[in-house]
Design an enzyme around this catalytic site. Structure first.
Site, PDB file in Angstrom:
ATOM      1  N   CYS A  13     -18.549 -39.443 -20.242  1.00 51.34           N
ATOM      2  CA  CYS A  13     -17.922 -38.421 -21.151  1.00 51.34           C
ATOM      3  C   CYS A  13     -16.456 -38.603 -21.316  1.00 51.34           C
ATOM      4  CB  CYS A  13     -18.284 -36.935 -20.605  1.00 51.34           C
ATOM      5  SG  CYS A  13     -19.676 -36.806 -19.985  1.00 51.34           S
TER       6      CYS A  13
ATOM      7  N   HIS B  37      -6.054 -50.135 -11.766  1.00 49.62           N
ATOM      8  CA  HIS B  37      -7.033 -49.163 -12.564  1.00 49.62           C
ATOM      9  C   HIS B  37      -8.411 -49.200 -12.260  1.00 49.62           C
ATOM     10  CE1 HIS B  37      -7.522 -46.588 -16.248  1.00 49.62           C
ATOM     11  NE2 HIS B  37      -8.226 -47.272 -16.626  1.00 49.62           N
TER      12      HIS B  37
END
Lengths: 453, 274
Positions: free
Chosen positions: A49, A108
């Protein structure tokens, strides 16, 4: 080199994110397109999302220079993302996309899996989502080497962060705080009934978390039709608005979220209901603004009222507690990043190590063959096998120190290329193909390398 | 040998209760981590050790365990631990151990450092064992009810003051309220038997001193109070805070009865002040 291109809630609004999102059906197609790009050796597509990101391993076997290869890989990902979004090129997405390469890209991946980059810090769903993306990429044959190792290492990082810090503790959403409070009052809700006052979106969201597991869920709304419609969706029962006071006698948890400007539940109503309840505990979650439950109801014995401010206060406390764990979590990420980088640097000298051992073995075995065909041809098969074994062992022992030194130098972060070049020059070695899997992979031996369940 | 064994059992029981108490306190402060789950287990481990200590020590002293307040306290504490160990398997009352374990430790130590009582022959009666045993089990159950009531008030206070932090391991208020009620219901008939047998026994021995009158008055008051708590809960829905305060007060009165016994025993013990 590992690279990542993507966008997240930090850089792009939901309208842009949803254009790029790929559900379970579309994922194999997207992965197939990305895997077909010659600029990328491996690829992983993560779609949640709050983020859409493509992680890739720059293909090492193209003729372009190193930097050009990286730029080409980044361009390829941008093009595929633009295609996914339905745009003609990556230009209209450029403002939202970010990219990272090398150490930053690996860091990351680790941070994303450990939920350090999530909108709700420490939320546990992201790890499952990364795991799903990993499995989809493996199934599509898009992950097989260094990137695969990097992502599976990210699972270890996430696991360490969750177990060694308190980043996943505390409640950080209104509905989870309400569920937590219900737990502190009743334990479980399996023997308790939930009454919903109002049938709007907020009521529905609260009902989905609080009503789940309750013995009964009833919905009371001024518009009975609306209550009935929501009740059908939630497998609940709709009750008429004028039966509210009677419902207060039956329910144990009342979630109030009507749009009323006056109190819907008054102190007198609750006092009367409590008499009929024989003092059984009653818990109000008042998430309406203006409030639906008269505040003084909270002072009645065995009645608890928590309004939206109370719940948000706890959300803020939970967030603050999690925030205080970020430093410890980042330290784990840094440790794991250093370990992974040491491993990848070891891979850089691996072709030289393999070539050196192959050369030594080839020379010695060629000499052995010559001797076995001449002066030693009288030897029995057993003796010949013993000699071969001895040579294998000698190659291993002789080259153990140079191999270890090369790997150590690389792992320490020093530039081992010069040393590798010297070895290749001294032994007259030819450059071999891509790095094979290390036999002494320091990450390989760890038991926690498997995917979390 | 028997004395050494008694000492060994005493030391082991005290060590186990002490460790459990420390872990319970650490858990309430949120510092016990995964070790917290050992606290109730240690109480359960302490029960057979404690029972064995009582058995061996009564052999050493040649005293029946139900005679004499010093032993009675120890037996009551052991019974409280036993009831707790069984009750926690069914109800969420682990936190009650935070009171039961230190209390068991205190009563165990008291049983050792208070001198044995030599009962006068005129006090011996067939009713005595019934009186003492029913009172001991009753006190054990009221101890648990008291601990549940205290935990209830702590948790209820936090909820009423909307304090989310601290004492996060306390059970739900509803579970504590139900546990407290069940312990009271189980203990009340025993208290009733204890009072009835006590009344008949005191008539038999024609007890009439100030201590005996005070003890009887307190016993009747605690019986009436606990009975009232149970009655009002059933009839008028007196749950939660009111029931918790009633339970604490009722337990306090029964404890006072024990204190009177204890003080009187100390005063009349051989070598003690007359």
């Amino acid at each position: 080199m590992i690279v990542v291109v993507g966008l997240s809630y930090r850089t792009a609004p939901v309208e842009v994110r949803e254009r790029l999102a790929a559900g379970a059906d579309a994922l194999p197609v997207v992965l197939a397109r990305l895997a077909a790009r010659t600029e990328l050796a491996e690829v992983l597509f993560l779609s949640t999302c709050n983020r859409v990101e493509v992680f890739g391993l720059v293909h090492p076997a193209t003729s372009a220079r190193g930097d050009d290869r990286v730029e080409a890989a980044l361009r390829a990902i941008r093009e595929e993302l633009a295609r996914q979004a339905g745009a003609g090129s990556g230009d209209d997405l450029a403002a939202y996309l970010y990219d990272k390469r090398g150490d930053q890209a690996i860091e990351h991946v680790f941070r994303v899996a450990a939920s350090l980059d999530s909108m709700v810090l420490g939320e546990p769903q992201i790890l499952g989502q990364v795991k799903d993306a990993y499995e989809a990429a493996v199934a599509a044959g898009a992950l097989k080497g260094t990137l695969s190792r990097c992502v599976s290492r990210a699972f270890t990082v996430a696991k360490r962060v969750r177990t060694e810090t308190a980043i996943g503790t505390g409640t950080v959403s209104i509905s989870s705080v309400a569920v937590d409070l219900a737990g502190r009052i009743f334990g479980g809700l399996s023997d308790h009934a939930v009454l919903l006052l109002g049938a709007g979106e907020m009521a529905e969201a609260a009902a989905r978390s609080l009503g789940e597991g309750a013995s009964a869920l009833r919905i009371c709304n001024r518009s009975f039709d609306r209550a009935a419609a929501l009740a059908r969706d939630l497998h609940a029962a709709a009750v008429p608005w004028d039966g509210l006071e009677a419902e207060l006698v039956q329910a144990d948890v009342v979630v109030a979220s009507t749009a009323s400007n006056a109190y819907v539940v008054t102190r007198d109503m609750v006092r009367r209901a409590m008499k009929q309840r024989k003092g059984r505990t009653l818990f109000f979650v008042d998430i309406a603004v203006p409030r639906n439950v008269e505040p003084s109801v909270h002072t009645i014995d065995n009645v608890y009222v928590f309004n939206v401010d109370d719940l948000e206060q706890e959300v803020a406390r939970g967030m603050k507690a999690r925030q205080s764990e970020v430093g410890a979590a980042e330290k784990i990420v840094a440790e794991e990043l250093a370990r992974f980088l040491a491993w990848t640097r070891g891979l850089e000298v691996q072709p030289t190590v393999v070539a050196m051992r192959a050369k030594a073995r080839a020379v010695l075995f060629s000499e052995l063959e010559r001797s076995l065909a001449g002066r030693l041809k009288h030897l029995a098969d057993g003796d010949r096998a013993a000699l071969e074994q001895m040579l294998e062992s000698a190659v291993g022992k002789l080259l153990h120190t140079p191999t270890t030194r090369l790997k150590e130098r690389a792992a320490d972060g020093e530039d081992a290329r010069e040393l590798a070049a010297a070895v290749r020059f001294l032994f007259d070695l030819q450059e071999l193909g891509g790095p094979p899997r290390s036999e002494e992979d320091p990450l390989e031996s760890e038991s926690d390398e498997r995917l979390p369940n | 040998m028997t004395l050494e064994l008694a000492n060994l059992l005493f030391g082991a029981t005290a060590a186990v209760y002490f460790a459990a108490s420390v872990l319970f306190v650490a858990d309430l402060l949120g510092r016990a981590g995964t070790l917290a789950r050992w606290a109730p287990r240690l109480v359960a481990i302490g029960v057979p050790l404690h029972a064995a200590h009582i058995a061996v020590w009564s052999v050493v002293l040649h005293v029946c365990p139900v005679e004499g307040i010093h032993f009675a306290l120890s037996v009551a504490a052991m019974l409280a631990c036993l009831t707790y160990a069984v009750a926690r398997l069914r109800y969420r009352v682990d936190v009650v151990g935070a009171f039961v374990a230190p209390q068991a430790l205190a009563f165990l130590l008291a049983s050792r450092f208070v001198g044995p009582v030599d009962y006068e022959p005129r006090l011996r009666s067939a009713l005595l064992p019934f009186h003492v045993i029913s009172n001991l089990i009753g006190i054990a159950l009221f101890t648990l009810a008291f601990a549940a009531a205290v935990a209830y008030l702590l948790q209820e206070r936090r909820l009423k003051h909307k304090q989310f932090a601290g004492f996060e391991h306390l059970p739900p208020v509803d579970a504590l309220d139900r546990a407290e009620h069940r312990f009271l219901v189980a203990g009340f008939p025993l208290l009733t038997i204890g009072i009835l047998t006590g009344t008949i026994w005191s008539r038999e021995i024609e007890a009439g001193g100030t201590a005996a009158i005070a003890r009887a008055a307190l016993s009747y008051a605690s019986w009436a109070l606990i009975g009232g708590v149970l009655l009002l809960r059933a009839a008028a829905g007196w749950r939660g805070r009111r029931a918790a305060f009633g339970t604490i007060l009722g337990f306090g009165l029964t404890l006072l009865v024990l204190v009177i016994y204890l003080v009187r025993s100390l005063l009349t013990a051989p070598g003690g002040p007359a």
